[in-house]
Design a protein around this motif. Sequence first.
Motif, mmCIF file in Angstrom:
data_model
loop_
_atom_site.group_PDB
_atom_site.id
_atom_site.type_symbol
_atom_site.label_atom_id
_atom_site.label_comp_id
_atom_site.label_asym_id
_atom_site.label_seq_id
_atom_site.Cartn_x
_atom_site.Cartn_y
_atom_site.Cartn_z
ATOM 1 N N MET A 43 0.805 -1.224 0.000
ATOM 2 C CA MET A 43 0.000 0.000 0.000
ATOM 3 C C MET A 43 0.837 1.272 0.000
ATOM 4 S SD MET A 43 -2.915 -1.128 -0.483
ATOM 5 C CE MET A 43 -3.632 0.499 -0.547
ATOM 6 N N HIS A 64 2.918 1.824 -2.259
ATOM 7 C CA HIS A 64 3.128 2.121 -3.681
ATOM 8 C C HIS A 64 1.908 1.847 -4.548
ATOM 9 C CE1 HIS A 64 7.220 1.271 -2.045
ATOM 10 N NE2 HIS A 64 7.491 2.386 -2.707
ATOM 11 N N SER A 65 0.848 1.272 -3.988
ATOM 12 C CA SER A 65 -0.343 0.937 -4.778
ATOM 13 C C SER A 65 -1.360 2.071 -4.757
ATOM 14 C CB SER A 65 -1.006 -0.330 -4.218
ATOM 15 O OG SER A 65 -0.206 -1.460 -4.452
ATOM 16 N N ARG A 66 -2.102 2.175 -5.853
ATOM 17 C CA ARG A 66 -3.269 3.067 -5.943
ATOM 18 C C ARG A 66 -4.440 2.203 -6.402
ATOM 19 N NH1 ARG A 66 0.082 5.540 -3.954
ATOM 20 N NH2 ARG A 66 0.845 7.661 -4.334
ATOM 21 N N HIS A 121 -5.317 4.274 3.355
ATOM 22 C CA HIS A 121 -5.902 5.603 3.534
ATOM 23 C C HIS A 121 -6.970 5.758 2.448
ATOM 24 C CE1 HIS A 121 -2.595 6.391 6.266
ATOM 25 N NE2 HIS A 121 -1.764 5.980 5.323
ATOM 26 N N PHE A 133 -5.212 11.734 -3.944
ATOM 27 C CA PHE A 133 -4.987 10.385 -4.469
ATOM 28 C C PHE A 133 -3.737 10.391 -5.361
ATOM 29 C CE2 PHE A 133 -5.930 6.880 -7.497
ATOM 30 C CZ PHE A 133 -6.088 5.839 -6.601
ATOM 31 N N GLY A 142 -0.686 10.512 -3.147
ATOM 32 C CA GLY A 142 -0.513 9.427 -2.190
ATOM 33 C C GLY A 142 -1.101 9.651 -0.810
ATOM 34 N N GLU A 143 -1.759 10.795 -0.585
ATOM 35 C CA GLU A 143 -2.397 10.999 0.722
ATOM 36 C C GLU A 143 -3.560 10.024 0.906
ATOM 37 O OE1 GLU A 143 -3.004 15.153 2.052
ATOM 38 O OE2 GLU A 143 -1.954 15.711 0.192
ATOM 39 N N TYR A 144 -4.249 9.719 -0.194
ATOM 40 C CA TYR A 144 -5.191 8.604 -0.236
ATOM 41 C C TYR A 144 -4.605 7.565 -1.179
ATOM 42 C CZ TYR A 144 -8.775 11.696 1.773
ATOM 43 O OH TYR A 144 -9.486 12.553 2.582
ATOM 44 N N ASN A 145 -4.723 6.286 -0.814
ATOM 45 C CA ASN A 145 -4.277 5.236 -1.735
ATOM 46 C C ASN A 145 -5.414 4.314 -2.166
ATOM 47 O OD1 ASN A 145 -4.516 3.844 0.683
ATOM 48 N ND2 ASN A 145 -2.297 3.605 0.973
ATOM 49 N N ALA A 186 -3.770 4.821 -11.020
ATOM 50 C CA ALA A 186 -4.474 3.708 -10.374
ATOM 51 C C ALA A 186 -4.022 2.425 -11.048
ATOM 52 C CB ALA A 186 -5.987 3.887 -10.500
#
Length: 501
Positions: free
Chosen positions: A350, A352-354, A379, A402, A405-408, A425
């Motif tokens: 997580m 590095h993932s979106r 997040h 997003f 990276g503040e939201y993933n 994404a």
Amino acid sequence: MLKKELKLRLYQEHLLNAAKAHNTLVVLPTGLGKTLIALGLTVLRLRENPKSVVVFMAPTKPLVEQHKALFEDYLDVPMLVATGKIPPRERVEAYKKARVVFCTPQTLENDILTSRFNLSLVSLLIVDEAHRASDGEYAYNFVAEQYAQKSRYGNVLALSASPGHSKEKIKTICKNLRLDRVEVRGEDDPTVKPYVQEKKITPLIVTLPKELNAIKAHLEKAATIMLSGLVELDVLERTSNVYKRDLIKLQAHLQSVVARGEPNTRVFEAIKLAAGAHKVLHALELVQVNGIKPLQAYFDKLKKQRERTKSSQLLFSIPDFTFAFTKAFDTTSEHPKYDVLKDLIKKQDMAHSRIIIFVSLRETARELVKQLNEIKGVHASVFVGQKEGMTQKKQQDILEKFKHGEYNVLCSTSIGEEGIHVSDADIGVFFEPVSSALRSVQRKGRVGRTAFGRVYVLMTKGCIDERYYWISRHREKKMIETLESFNGEDLHQYALSDFTA
């Protein structure tokens, strides 16, 4: 005019050349640069007609802003995002200064009707997400009609990744937007294939728990009782393979009978039964697809309607429905999709993932965010439309967070399906399959735009999920075949009657 060189790929150059000579529908998979083709044609038109204006329409405000941002990166000309927030008088003056106007079709429709905007100066009309024009009442169609009548130039460029799976629908779009050519480049086109990012589609099958299966069984019995009543009234042919859309059509027919002043006791009884059956089928879909909490919320709504609507009163008089109602509030069982999804996300890096998760209901999105944010490293945020309570500013803020990276994880309703560029994404999840080829293509198009992408489709075994999954697969295949049959055709060869939907 250009701040930097506009480098187009070979297929983009071919499509741009076609669009120069014709009012063209360009069909190109998501993420392969339809907007750059529009930008290239904008530059040509403004150079040819220095005093003209280009209009770029898109169906949502976030998408409008997104297109303007890309144009600003390349073009050094005055631009305007026209919205209702700008006072009418100020908007009139702003129009006079702009060379490129970005707007929703509703805003432009209003300003045409009130003579605030002069279409005669428009050298190019760009229509994004052109499949919207298949709806005869959508504002794109009014603008296109007025443009054809008033513009001295009359060039239309329409863009879509998924215009429809039938020839009739595509012809309707072309008729409504005054298009005379369709240009298609699919993922297997030799000029496109090198730029297509691979996507792996993986179905994840779950089994409905015993308690939810019991609720499902009693709701099915309640639906059969109501559908049998409609068959006895001779307004429905069968009780099996009846879907919500069938009942919506039946209700519309029955209401038209009432509107014509021809009602009788039989018609009013049929209206009550059809409304009740539709509510049961919706409850059935919730328990099979979304789980117990959305079903409880819907049952609460029906309980409040009990004193006001005859169809809800009828529901609570059927023992099988009341059993399902009571059982829904007694059970502790949850839909297994939630645990499967959480297990899937726990396996991801997580940092590095979106991940974008598509859901049909905002209630499901909120429940998922609540549960996913309990996982270390996740997040998550809800991403819904303005009609669902999220402002445009909030939408843009979430997409930026997003991106950085503040939201993933985004849990998105249909607002995230259409056109919005969700940066980087790499994993997409369909919490439920959708029967629409258009929506399925749009959802998959949000994932793996710049690198390899994975898409997971959650399905409940033996339930409506499976039906929707295979319908969508069939329609996507049919859409590709239909588009290939259109490619490069001059649509002037069709008689006007051929454009009838």
